[in-house]
Design a protein around this motif. Structure first.
Motif, mmCIF file in Angstrom:
data_model
loop_
_atom_site.group_PDB
_atom_site.id
_atom_site.type_symbol
_atom_site.label_atom_id
_atom_site.label_comp_id
_atom_site.label_asym_id
_atom_site.label_seq_id
_atom_site.Cartn_x
_atom_site.Cartn_y
_atom_site.Cartn_z
ATOM 1 N N ARG A 54 68.211 50.661 63.769
ATOM 2 C CA ARG A 54 69.230 51.404 63.017
ATOM 3 C C ARG A 54 70.528 51.378 63.813
ATOM 4 N N ASN A 56 74.441 52.892 63.967
ATOM 5 C CA ASN A 56 75.458 53.838 63.500
ATOM 6 C C ASN A 56 76.816 53.286 63.908
ATOM 7 N N PHE A 69 82.435 56.522 59.170
ATOM 8 C CA PHE A 69 81.120 56.324 59.754
ATOM 9 C C PHE A 69 80.175 55.712 58.720
ATOM 10 N N THR A 71 75.946 53.875 58.416
ATOM 11 C CA THR A 71 74.668 53.582 59.058
ATOM 12 C C THR A 71 73.979 52.456 58.314
#
Length: 417
Positions: A54, A56, A69, A71
């Motif tokens: 993952r 970010n 932001f 993800t």
């Protein structure tokens, strides 16, 4: 469950490379990655065939007033030096999944939306497919509050019906796509766990069956009734598996998921905790085959015990009704079997349930402290044997075997066939 990865994130996953990919995805050359955070995306025992990471991302663009932001999930192959890498390459799983996300899934999503009238999401959106690095970047569905159900508790009837409804539409759209674009599945969609090209999985599967046999020493009644049958099955497993995965004349065939179990389905819920949508992930083993390999695999690994042991015919009927409805909406012109024929074909493929229950299911519910990897399964070292034994000797699996061995045995699935 420990949040530790067996394999490290790929070295190429840098701010510079992520920035290049996101510029293409967002169609904005001004995008600049300010910060990149990399975390493991899965825990021990949840995936044996790839690395899931993952990321970010904090980024800015010329039009942004403040940093934004996002993800994403990054799926990559195992390192070349990993013993499992060569194994999986022989099955073509990495190129196949990239083909699925790049070429097949967008077509299926359109068919499901436009012809069937399904407005809910079918698959995770694809951010990038990089064939040079054998990687795929997806949207992170956790941001839309999709989540994976507990692989130990298994799925109840409400979740199971939702999966079967979506699976029927997936299978129907695959059959329709093959009819509209002849030959689209001719290349690299013929190598599932059992196939006529390679038996590289044989050592893994038989090693696990041997561990199952050893575990029966813990229960003298099970040992007396089933150990000789399991020992005999070891030499017949690949033959019977290939037979169960062979499409016979008159069988309904389509694009299958190939690895449909709890952790490869994500659910979205309403405010009262009821599942409202299910999407499928992980298409490495998608093959052109009978839909029954998906049904047997799913039933054997992912649904609650009462459903698995007592309600499979009704679940097949539920799936069948949804499949027929979807095929009619897609104007499929091929032969659609009657429910009677369908139930017969389901039973004819039942050895796939024995394989899934006894060989792969134990790896899917593993929560122990040993390193969970294909290398451990292959290994004949003391550590490797200890890992394989721990798969079957846990309290969970011992209880599972108490119901599963008699269930399979009543259909003759542990005997010579």
């Amino acid at each position: 469950m420990p949040e530790t990865l067996t394999h490290k994130a790929p070295a190429w996953l840098t701010e510079e490379n992520v920035e290049k990919k996101l510029r293409v995805y967002f169609k904005d050359e001004s995008l600049h990655v300010e910060q990149l955070e990399i975390k493991p995306a899965i825990g021990n025992g949840e995936n044996y065939a790839s690395v899931m990471t993952r990321i970010n991302v904090e980024y800015t663009t010329k039009d942004s007033q403040v940093a934004e932001f996002a993800t994403f999930l990054v799926k990559t192959t195992l390192a070349d030096k990993d013993p499992a890498s060569d194994l999986f390459s022989e099955y073509g799983i990495y190129t196949r999944e990239m083909d699925m996300y790049k070429q097949i899934l967008p077509h299926l999503a359109d068919l499901v939306k436009e012809d069937i009238g399904e407005s809910r999401k079918m698959f995770a959106g694809t951010v990038d497919v990089d064939r040079a690095r054998n990687s795929i970047i997806f949207e992170d569905l956790s941001l839309e509050k999709y989540k994976v159900a507990c692989r130990l508790k298994k799925l109840d009837l409400e979740h199971t019906h939702l999966v079967l409804e979506k699976l029927a539409r997936f299978h129907a759209s695959g059959a329709a796509l093959a009819e509209r674009q002849p030959g689209i599945f001719d290349k690299n969609y013929d190598r599932g766990f059992f196939n006529k090209h390679t038996r590289r999985y044989e050592h893994i599967m038989t090693s696990l069956l041997k561990a199952l046999s050893r575990s029966l020493e813990l229960n003298q009644d099970l040992k007396k009734r089933y150990q000789a049958k399991i020992d005999s099955l070891i030499n017949r497993l690949m033959d019977y598996g290939e037979r169960s995965a062979t499409v016979n004349p008159g069988d309904f065939a389509t694009l299958t998921h190939g690895d449909l179990w709890t952790s490869n389905v994500m659910f979205q819920y309403d405010g009262k905790g009821h599942p409202t949508n299910a999407i499928f992930i992980d298409f490495q083993f998608s093959v052109w085959n009978s839909p029954f390999i998906d049904l047997h695999y799913f039933f054997s690994t992912s649904i609650q015990e009462d459903l698995r042991l007592h309600h499979q015919p009704a679940l097949v009927q539920f799936y069948y009704n949804n499949l027929v409805e979807a095929l009619k909406k897609l104007r499929f012109s091929g032969h659609i079997p009657s429910l009677f024929e369908f139930q017969q074909q389901f039973r004819a493929k039942a050895f796939y349930a024995a394989f899934a229950s006894l060989v792969f299911a134990p790896t899917m519910v593993y929560t122990g402290k040993e390193e969970a990897s294909v290398e451990q399964i292959i290994s004949t070292s003391e550590q490797g044997l200890r890992f394989k034994d721990s798969l079957y000797q846990s309290e969970y699996m011992q209880k599972f075997l108490l119901s599963t061995l008699p269930f399979l045995d009543q259909f003759g699935l542990l005997d010579e066939m």
